[in-house]
Motif scaffolding. Structure first.
Motif, mmCIF file in Angstrom:
data_model
loop_
_atom_site.group_PDB
_atom_site.id
_atom_site.type_symbol
_atom_site.label_atom_id
_atom_site.label_comp_id
_atom_site.label_asym_id
_atom_site.label_seq_id
_atom_site.Cartn_x
_atom_site.Cartn_y
_atom_site.Cartn_z
ATOM 1 N N ASP A 281 -3.961 -1.568 -2.920
ATOM 2 C CA ASP A 281 -5.051 -0.620 -3.107
ATOM 3 C C ASP A 281 -4.631 0.535 -4.005
ATOM 4 O OD1 ASP A 281 -3.247 0.561 -1.400
ATOM 5 O OD2 ASP A 281 -4.733 1.336 0.005
ATOM 6 N N ARG B 250 -5.756 -7.867 3.671
ATOM 7 C CA ARG B 250 -5.737 -7.510 2.251
ATOM 8 C C ARG B 250 -5.616 -8.773 1.389
ATOM 9 N NH1 ARG B 250 -5.244 -2.725 0.489
ATOM 10 N NH2 ARG B 250 -4.264 -1.977 2.410
ATOM 11 N N ARG C 58 0.852 -1.194 0.000
ATOM 12 C CA ARG C 58 0.000 0.000 0.000
ATOM 13 C C ARG C 58 0.883 1.237 0.000
ATOM 14 N NH1 ARG C 58 -1.199 1.982 5.483
ATOM 15 N NH2 ARG C 58 0.129 0.887 6.973
ATOM 16 N N ASP D 133 -8.989 0.041 3.086
ATOM 17 C CA ASP D 133 -9.125 0.219 4.527
ATOM 18 C C ASP D 133 -8.855 -1.043 5.332
ATOM 19 O OD1 ASP D 133 -11.336 -1.134 3.676
ATOM 20 O OD2 ASP D 133 -12.792 0.108 4.766
ATOM 21 N N HIS D 134 -8.006 -1.939 4.837
ATOM 22 C CA HIS D 134 -7.697 -3.151 5.597
ATOM 23 C C HIS D 134 -6.820 -2.827 6.799
ATOM 24 C CE1 HIS D 134 -9.636 -6.014 3.038
ATOM 25 N NE2 HIS D 134 -9.024 -5.557 1.961
#
Length: 248
Positions: free
Chosen positions: A51, A79, A11, A72-73
């Motif tokens: 993401d 994820r 991310r 938003d994990h």
């Protein structure tokens, strides 16, 4: 025989080092170095779960497989849990390896070692650790494994912490960010909310321990330190520069 699938969660929004997945090391983004190491391990197919459209474009341009997830994990394993439906809808793979996207200098052979504890049917998740260096005991960016030896070079994890533990004289173990989940263990893990100790220590593996999920670790000779801070990134860049100079 296990049929592993390696997934690298990545991310852009790292709290300690934003954008680190794309931080350049020897002229290439860090995520591509991690991808190279996972492919070199040759234990199974490899994919990136992210993401970020930017990360996805770079991985795809390098020939890698990517799944886009929501942003938003709570942790990388969550994820991966989302990405698994797209990566392996037929459930062909019975072991899912989480290789964290900030491990660009992990030895490829370490991923094979991480699978070894799963030969014991009582183990749900396998991971790695190594003796901590002299300056790592008090470093909160170095996660320490506290465990009980169950076989030569194998520990059953009792706790993980950023604190200098266990107390007293003796060695400390530096945890390495790799998790090999049995598929049912990953499903159970991702079905749980973040646990109190996970939130307090900012360590996802504590969710598993608090739920009674067993984690065993293979002990390597040397740790591959992840990139958590700008100092870690600079250290890795300097090491890569030395490698490049030695090749000239």
């Amino acid at each position: 025989m296990a049929r592993p699938l390696v997934v690298i969660p990545a991310r852009m929004g790292s709290s300690r080092l934003p954008g680190k997945a794309l931080a350049p090391i020897a002229g290439r983004p860090m995520i591509l170095h991690v991808l190279d190491r996972a492919l070199a391990a040759a234990i199974g197919p490899v994919a990136v779960a992210t993401d970020s459209a930017q990360i996805a474009r770079i991985v795809e341009a390098a020939g890698g497989r990517v799944v886009i997830t929501v942003g938003d994990h709570a942790c990388g394993s969550d994820r991966i849990g989302e990405a698994l439906g797209a990566l392996d809808p037929a459930a062909v793979h019975d072991v899912i390896v989480n290789l964290q996207g900030d491990q660009p200098d992990i030895a490829p052979g370490a991923l094979a070692a991480a699978l070894e504890p799963l030969e014991d049917p009582l183990v749900d998740i396998a991971t790695l650790a190594a003796p901590a260096g002299p300056n790592e005991r008090d470093d909160p960016n170095v996660v320490k494994l506290i465990g009980a030896e169950v076989a030569p070079r194998r520990m059953r994890a009792l706790y993980f912490t950023r604190a200098p533990a266990p107390h007293g004289e003796g060695p400390h173990l530096h945890h390495i960010g790799v998790y090999a989940f049995r598929r049912p263990a990953l499903a159970r893990f991702t079905g749980l909310p973040p646990s109190p100790l996970e939130i307090r220590e900012r360590l996802e593996q504590l969710r598993a321990l608090e739920a009674g999920i067993r984690i065993d670790a293979m002990i390597l000779d040397k740790a591959a330190r992840g990139v958590d801070t700008s100092a870690d990134l600079q250290r890795l860049r300097e090491a890569q520069d030395q490698v490049e100079r030695s090749r000239r």
